[in-house]
Enzyme design. Structure first.
Site, PDB file in Angstrom:
ATOM      1  N   HIS A  62       0.843  -1.201   0.000  1.00  0.00           N
ATOM      2  CA  HIS A  62       0.000   0.000   0.000  1.00  0.00           C
ATOM      3  C   HIS A  62       0.874   1.244   0.000  1.00  0.00           C
ATOM      4  O   HIS A  62       2.104   1.153   0.110  1.00  0.00           O
ATOM      5  CB  HIS A  62      -0.982  -0.004   1.183  1.00  0.00           C
ATOM      6  N   HIS A  64       1.323   3.880   2.041  1.00  0.00           N
ATOM      7  CA  HIS A  64       1.884   4.628   3.170  1.00  0.00           C
ATOM      8  C   HIS A  64       3.410   4.580   3.012  1.00  0.00           C
ATOM      9  O   HIS A  64       3.981   3.539   2.668  1.00  0.00           O
ATOM     10  CB  HIS A  64       1.447   4.028   4.506  1.00  0.00           C
ATOM     11  N   ASP A  66       6.027   4.353   4.721  1.00  0.00           N
ATOM     12  CA  ASP A  66       6.937   3.377   5.333  1.00  0.00           C
ATOM     13  C   ASP A  66       6.934   2.041   4.600  1.00  0.00           C
ATOM     14  O   ASP A  66       7.668   1.127   4.990  1.00  0.00           O
ATOM     15  CB  ASP A  66       6.629   3.202   6.820  1.00  0.00           C
ATOM     16  N   HIS A  67       6.136   1.926   3.540  1.00  0.00           N
ATOM     17  CA  HIS A  67       6.103   0.675   2.770  1.00  0.00           C
ATOM     18  C   HIS A  67       6.599   0.841   1.336  1.00  0.00           C
ATOM     19  O   HIS A  67       6.738  -0.133   0.630  1.00  0.00           O
ATOM     20  CB  HIS A  67       4.684   0.084   2.768  1.00  0.00           C
ATOM     21  N   HIS A 142      -7.182  -1.393   5.796  1.00  0.00           N
ATOM     22  CA  HIS A 142      -6.341  -0.384   6.438  1.00  0.00           C
ATOM     23  C   HIS A 142      -6.950   0.991   6.136  1.00  0.00           C
ATOM     24  O   HIS A 142      -8.014   1.081   5.526  1.00  0.00           O
ATOM     25  CB  HIS A 142      -4.913  -0.532   5.912  1.00  0.00           C
ATOM     26  N   ASP A 212      -0.283  -4.186   6.758  1.00  0.00           N
ATOM     27  CA  ASP A 212      -0.983  -3.267   7.659  1.00  0.00           C
ATOM     28  C   ASP A 212      -2.471  -3.559   7.587  1.00  0.00           C
ATOM     29  O   ASP A 212      -3.076  -3.431   6.524  1.00  0.00           O
ATOM     30  CB  ASP A 212      -0.743  -1.816   7.216  1.00  0.00           C
ATOM     31  N   HIS A 270       6.380  -4.695  12.167  1.00  0.00           N
ATOM     32  CA  HIS A 270       5.728  -3.396  12.094  1.00  0.00           C
ATOM     33  C   HIS A 270       5.484  -2.797  13.483  1.00  0.00           C
ATOM     34  O   HIS A 270       4.413  -2.298  13.800  1.00  0.00           O
ATOM     35  CB  HIS A 270       4.394  -3.522  11.328  1.00  0.00           C
TER      36      HIS A 270
END
Lengths: 303, 303
Positions: A62, A64, A66-67, A142, A212, A270
């Site tokens: 996805h 976000h 941090d991914h 999410h 997530d 995570h």
């Protein structure tokens, strides 16, 4: 056949010094698959001596940061280091736009083609397949559209018992057929059963990656029987409300998912930056699912 | 007044394990300015114990990934960590679009405002000014539009000689006026010259940051007399042709720039990954400009 996962990042969005945002390298029969690509992934690959040019498929769960924020840097470096072979990228449709705009403004014309395949969150899809593995999306829930990924090994051929085959002097070109179940008849007309010349192949294994997600149980069917389940575990269970508010999962919930999915091994990751020590989180998960492990940077887990 | 620069990254685009892409923190009178923001900058800030919430101005030289890919992650983390005060960002116009699209697709609504100010490459501009410093762009020549940044301290007020002022019992509200050059007349009508009650202020200093550029000498006037010149030094001089082909500079050229600009100190950075050892590069620069230094991660240099 080798089937293992190496953790490159274990932190959630807020950074903490000794953890990196999410990224994992899956090694399936010496082919490398990158799952998520948080900022700093290319440095982590260097740190652990993993050759990034060996990666041919990248899966992004996805959008976000941090991914995926390490993706443009990684793709640029592969280009600068002379890559010409194609790269397949699987991720949300908008990721393509994000990549394109950045290559446009840096005037980077990659020397290698990117085959981009958009993932969707309506229902699970088969998105990749080769001789060794099938990859399907897992529909997670999410704050923004998000999929996990399920990697299922293909059933292998039966394994030859070398001594028997050599003693009987069976011609080499017969071997693949015997592996597939054909019996062997020698020059005197004697029949040897495939079942006697071979042993059962290894059972195909499954790795389910749930990046997530709020713990909504809806994805339980899709990960049923996974040999190894990676599940996000952002908070401990005393923070359940916060986990639900932010569409995340607690370590106790992750353990319950593993239990109900009848997984054999659970990898927790995570982690929120609030947890400097992760041992209490591990113990919480183990209280319900004993074969829980911390998916920490640099560790490799057999699936 | 404090005026120093801490190096967060020293590598050029191709990554190398123990170096990070370009980023620097300038501390001017305890205000922090971030110059460029390569991938991993937020981790570097954590590593060196620099509080990222103290940064209020960010300057991006150009849109090659090794100079800005850490920006979205840093801005997101500031948001997640509760920032509400505005952030000013100075950089190429297209940077705004790159930021917007990524915040849009991650559905991130920053709690703090971003004041974006586009830089241009036609001619040098004054882009920022506060009580302590003026910031002007430096027009560089790279494969894509690129500016450096010149930070010039403002002239300070004269410095009070505390003992004299105390001995004469001069009222506190007179001090700022004396600092500005006004003479002091006491109750008996005796006149004390400002020049006798004060000493000269520190000379204003200049930091010139030249990120990525071919050595075209055109920017020499703009950096003339810089106290500290940071200049890219991607290659050694035996690679001059490669430097020119890629619009970069050699260490010997950087030294000649420092010499001709009459800089007092030269910081070399943006090292190609081909150089594991940097000592030969330093010696090459010092052969022409003795006060050359390597701008290595974690080092702080007084301007």
């Amino acid at each position: 056949m080798r089937f293992d996962v190496t953790i490159l990042g274990s932190s959630s969005a807020t950074p903490i010094f000794n953890r990196n945002p999410t990224a994992q390298i899956l090694n399936i029969n010496e082919r490398l698959f990158l799952i998520d690509c948080g900022e700093g992934t290319q440095q982590q690959l260097l740190r652990y001596g993993i050759k990034s040019q060996r990666i041919n498929q990248i899966f992004i769960s996805h959008l976000h940061g941090d991914h995926y924020l390490g993706l443009v840097g990684l793709l640029s470096s592969l280009h600068l280091n002379g890559r010409v072979k194609p790269m397949s990228i699987f991720g949300p449709p908008e990721l393509k736009e994000i990549l394109d705009i950045q290559f446009k403004y840096s005037q980077t014309e990659l020397r290698y083609p990117i085959n981009f395949q958009a993932t969707h969150t309506e229902s699970s899809e088969l998105i990749f397949e080769n001789n060794d593995v099938m990859v399907e999306t897992i529909i997670l829930e999410h704050r923004i559209p998000c999929t996990g990924f399920k990697f299922t090994q293909k059933k292998r051929l039966r394994k030859i018992i070398r001594e028997k085959v050599e003693a009987l002097n069976i011609p080499l070109d017969m071997i693949p057929l015997i592996k597939r179940g054909m019996d062997y008849t020698d020059s005197k007309g004697l029949v040897y059963l495939s079942a006697d010349l071979t042993t059962d192949p290894d059972e195909p294994k499954t790795y389910a990656y749930c990046s997530d997600t709020i713990c909504n149980w809806k994805y339980l069917d899709q990960i049923k029987g996974a040999d190894t389940l990676y599940h996000e575990s952002t908070f401990m269970h005393d923070m359940l409300q916060r986990a639900e508010d932010t569409f995340h999962t607690t370590s106790l919930q992750a353990a319950e998912v593993a239990l109900r999915a009848e997984a054999k091994q659970l990898l927790l990751g995570h982690f929120s930056a609030r947890y400097r020590e992760l041992e209490p989180m591990l113990l919480e998960a183990r209280s319900l699912f004993p074969n829980s492990k911390l998916a920490i940077e640099g560790h490799t887990f057999e699936i």
